[in-house]
Motif scaffolding. Structure first.
Motif, PDB file in Angstrom:
ATOM      1  N   GLN A  84       0.838  -1.191   0.000  1.00  0.00           N
ATOM      2  CA  GLN A  84       0.000   0.000   0.000  1.00  0.00           C
ATOM      3  C   GLN A  84       0.878   1.247   0.000  1.00  0.00           C
ATOM      4  O   GLN A  84       1.843   1.330   0.747  1.00  0.00           O
ATOM      5  N   LYS A  85       0.542   2.199  -0.833  1.00  0.00           N
ATOM      6  CA  LYS A  85       1.279   3.462  -0.879  1.00  0.00           C
ATOM      7  C   LYS A  85       0.756   4.367   0.237  1.00  0.00           C
ATOM      8  O   LYS A  85      -0.438   4.602   0.343  1.00  0.00           O
ATOM      9  N   LEU A  86       1.673   4.831   1.073  1.00  0.00           N
ATOM     10  CA  LEU A  86       1.285   5.702   2.179  1.00  0.00           C
ATOM     11  C   LEU A  86       1.655   7.144   1.861  1.00  0.00           C
ATOM     12  O   LEU A  86       2.740   7.411   1.366  1.00  0.00           O
ATOM     13  N   THR A  87       0.743   8.031   2.153  1.00  0.00           N
ATOM     14  CA  THR A  87       1.002   9.453   1.958  1.00  0.00           C
ATOM     15  C   THR A  87       1.412  10.065   3.296  1.00  0.00           C
ATOM     16  O   THR A  87       1.223   9.476   4.357  1.00  0.00           O
ATOM     17  N   ARG A  88       1.955  11.259   3.216  1.00  0.00           N
ATOM     18  CA  ARG A  88       2.392  11.953   4.423  1.00  0.00           C
ATOM     19  C   ARG A  88       1.228  12.183   5.387  1.00  0.00           C
ATOM     20  O   ARG A  88       1.398  12.169   6.595  1.00  0.00           O
ATOM     21  N   ASP A  89       0.028  12.373   4.861  1.00  0.00           N
ATOM     22  CA  ASP A  89      -1.145  12.632   5.705  1.00  0.00           C
ATOM     23  C   ASP A  89      -1.987  11.373   5.942  1.00  0.00           C
ATOM     24  O   ASP A  89      -3.171  11.459   6.254  1.00  0.00           O
ATOM     25  N   PHE A  90      -1.375  10.203   5.843  1.00  0.00           N
ATOM     26  CA  PHE A  90      -2.068   8.923   6.049  1.00  0.00           C
ATOM     27  C   PHE A  90      -2.755   8.893   7.414  1.00  0.00           C
ATOM     28  O   PHE A  90      -2.185   9.307   8.415  1.00  0.00           O
ATOM     29  N   THR A  91      -3.984   8.414   7.415  1.00  0.00           N
ATOM     30  CA  THR A  91      -4.684   8.173   8.679  1.00  0.00           C
ATOM     31  C   THR A  91      -5.169   6.732   8.699  1.00  0.00           C
ATOM     32  O   THR A  91      -5.530   6.166   7.664  1.00  0.00           O
TER      33      THR A  91
END
Length: 126
Positions: free
Chosen positions: A110-117
């Motif tokens: 899964q690609k995680l973004t900086r603002d992942f919740t």
């Protein structure tokens, strides 16, 4: 599995009861004997181990939730055939001590973004 779940839940109940001042160690032992079916010596050992100072009050809750998360992740990845049992266990051991949702993100690529919740529903959907 049912005994494990019952045992874990009982440890949560008596641990929180003790730390909140609602149960004595003797009441905790009696609870394990009467409600879970432990032998008195085993119940005494469980209670003694729980209160020896190495477990935080919420440790038992974290242990149960972590177990349920790993079980769900195993079902998702191994049960679906995406991973073998061996590959799953090797990956869990290799990653060591990280939040289970982060482990899931890595294993599912899964690609995680900086603002992942966090939003994984590991125990049914509601």
């Amino acid at each position: 599995m049912l005994f494990w779940r019952m045992h874990r839940c009982a440890r949560i109940i008596f641990s929180l009861g003790f730390h909140l001042g609602q149960m004595t160690p003797k009441e905790c032992i009696d609870f394990l004997v009467q409600r879970v079916g432990h032998e008195p010596d085993n119940a005494t050992a469980e209670v003694r181990r729980s209160f020896n100072g190495s477990y935080a009050p919420l440790y038992q809750v974290a242990y149960l939730l972590g177990g349920l998360q790993i079980y769900s992740l195993h079902k998702e990845l191994v049960g679906s055939g995406k991973m073998t049992n061996r590959a799953f266990h090797d990956a869990v051991l290799q990653e060591n001590s990280i939040p289970i949702e982060m482990l899931r993100a890595k294993l599912t690529k899964q690609k995680l973004t900086r603002d992942f919740t966090s939003n994984w529903k590991f125990y049914g959907s509601k």
